[in-house]
Design a protein around this motif. Structure first.
Motif, PDB file in Angstrom:
ATOM      1  N   GLU A   1       7.275  -8.397  -0.415  1.00  0.00           N
ATOM      2  CA  GLU A   1       6.904  -7.459  -0.707  1.00  0.00           C
ATOM      3  C   GLU A   1       5.780  -6.173  -0.269  1.00  0.00           C
ATOM      4  N   THR A   2       4.631  -7.260  -1.042  1.00  0.00           N
ATOM      5  CA  THR A   2       3.519  -6.600  -0.789  1.00  0.00           C
ATOM      6  C   THR A   2       2.877  -7.680   1.188  1.00  0.00           C
TER       7      THR A   2
ATOM      8  N   ALA B   1      -3.333  -1.122   3.366  1.00  0.00           N
ATOM      9  CA  ALA B   1      -2.260  -1.017   5.010  1.00  0.00           C
ATOM     10  C   ALA B   1      -3.959  -0.425   5.094  1.00  0.00           C
TER      11      ALA B   1
ATOM     12  N   LEU C   1       4.424  -3.836   2.703  1.00  0.00           N
ATOM     13  CA  LEU C   1       4.359  -2.412   1.909  1.00  0.00           C
ATOM     14  C   LEU C   1       2.589  -2.339   2.842  1.00  0.00           C
ATOM     15  N   ALA C   2       2.339  -3.386   2.700  1.00  0.00           N
ATOM     16  CA  ALA C   2       0.519  -3.227   3.055  1.00  0.00           C
ATOM     17  C   ALA C   2       0.890  -3.351   5.074  1.00  0.00           C
ATOM     18  N   GLY C   3       1.618  -2.958   6.014  1.00  0.00           N
ATOM     19  CA  GLY C   3       1.824  -3.265   7.005  1.00  0.00           C
ATOM     20  C   GLY C   3       2.274  -3.885   8.211  1.00  0.00           C
TER      21      GLY C   3
ATOM     22  N   ARG D   1       0.489  -0.938  -0.978  1.00  0.00           N
ATOM     23  CA  ARG D   1      -0.071   0.393   0.139  1.00  0.00           C
ATOM     24  C   ARG D   1      -1.354   0.491   0.153  1.00  0.00           C
TER      25      ARG D   1
ATOM     26  N   ARG E   1       3.237  -1.830  -5.822  1.00  0.00           N
ATOM     27  CA  ARG E   1       3.385  -0.933  -4.745  1.00  0.00           C
ATOM     28  C   ARG E   1       2.208  -0.296  -4.234  1.00  0.00           C
ATOM     29  N   GLU E   2       1.558  -0.019  -5.421  1.00  0.00           N
ATOM     30  CA  GLU E   2       0.374   1.352  -4.956  1.00  0.00           C
ATOM     31  C   GLU E   2      -0.344   0.671  -4.541  1.00  0.00           C
TER      32      GLU E   2
END
Length: 200
Positions: free
Chosen positions: A70-71, A49, A74-76, A46, A42-43
């Motif tokens: 989810e990637t 992004a 989280l990447a926007g 992020r 997850r980090e």
């Protein structure tokens, strides 16, 4: 075999591999198993992004698997995501969840790129799927972001560049990496491969 030359209606295709999962960390083949990202994954997502925010994407596509969607979120780019079933990972059949080293204990010459995949997809089937995805991408315009999985993205990159998915055997991908497909004049080309965010 598809021609590797085509008009550049689509300018660039950004290939984004999903972030780390427990099985990507252990080297287990993860096809149809819908496994979640790790905290580190997850980090990693992020960290994508700011890299992706500097680009305008006309189309955002994702595999239906949660590690890819989810990637993307989280990447926007989650609010613009279109789920595309053909972007799912290689179906590893009876080898799902196993590492290459484990499989080679009983079949020393085994390779996902060269061996039969009982109850799954062999290279010929992956090449047909990659070819179908490439034809769909060529009908798009502008810049595309595409969230998917290591082996399928490698096959897709190989097919884009050469008309043969087998080239993907030589195109390694890290988790949460960014690669860019595009053109050199009218010839399809790999413009960038396996780029990792500097913030990781």
């Amino acid at each position: 075999m598809s021609s590797s030359r085509a008009p550049a209606a689509v300018r660039e295709i950004w290939l984004i591999r999903h972030g780390e999962t427990a099985w990507s960390l252990s080297g287990q083949h993860t096809g149809r198993t819908d496994i979640a990202l790790t905290d580190n994954g997850r980090e990693q997502a992020r960290a994508l992004a700011p890299v992706l925010a500097g680009q305008h994407f006309d189309v955002v596509l994702s595999s239906p698997m949660s590690r890819a969607t989810e990637t993307c979120r989280l990447a926007g780019l989650g609010d613009r995501m279109t789920i595309t079933a053909d972007l799912h990972e290689w179906d590893y059949g009876i080898y799902e969840g196993r590492t290459t080293a484990d499989i080679q204990k009983t079949d020393p010459a085994w390779s996902v790129w060269q061996s039969p995949i009982p109850q799954g997809e062999d290279l010929a089937r992956i090449e047909r799927r990659a070819g179908s995805v490439v034809e769909a991408l060529l009908a798009l315009h502008g810049r595309v972001a595409l969230f998917s999985h290591a082996h399928f993205l490698r096959a897709l990159g190989g097919y884009w560049a050469s008309g043969a998915a087998a080239l993907g055997e030589h195109l390694y991908l890290e988790t949460a990496s960014v690669s860019v497909l595009g053109f050199d004049h009218e010839a399809r080309a790999i413009r960038r491969w396996n780029s990792i965010s500097r913030s990781r």
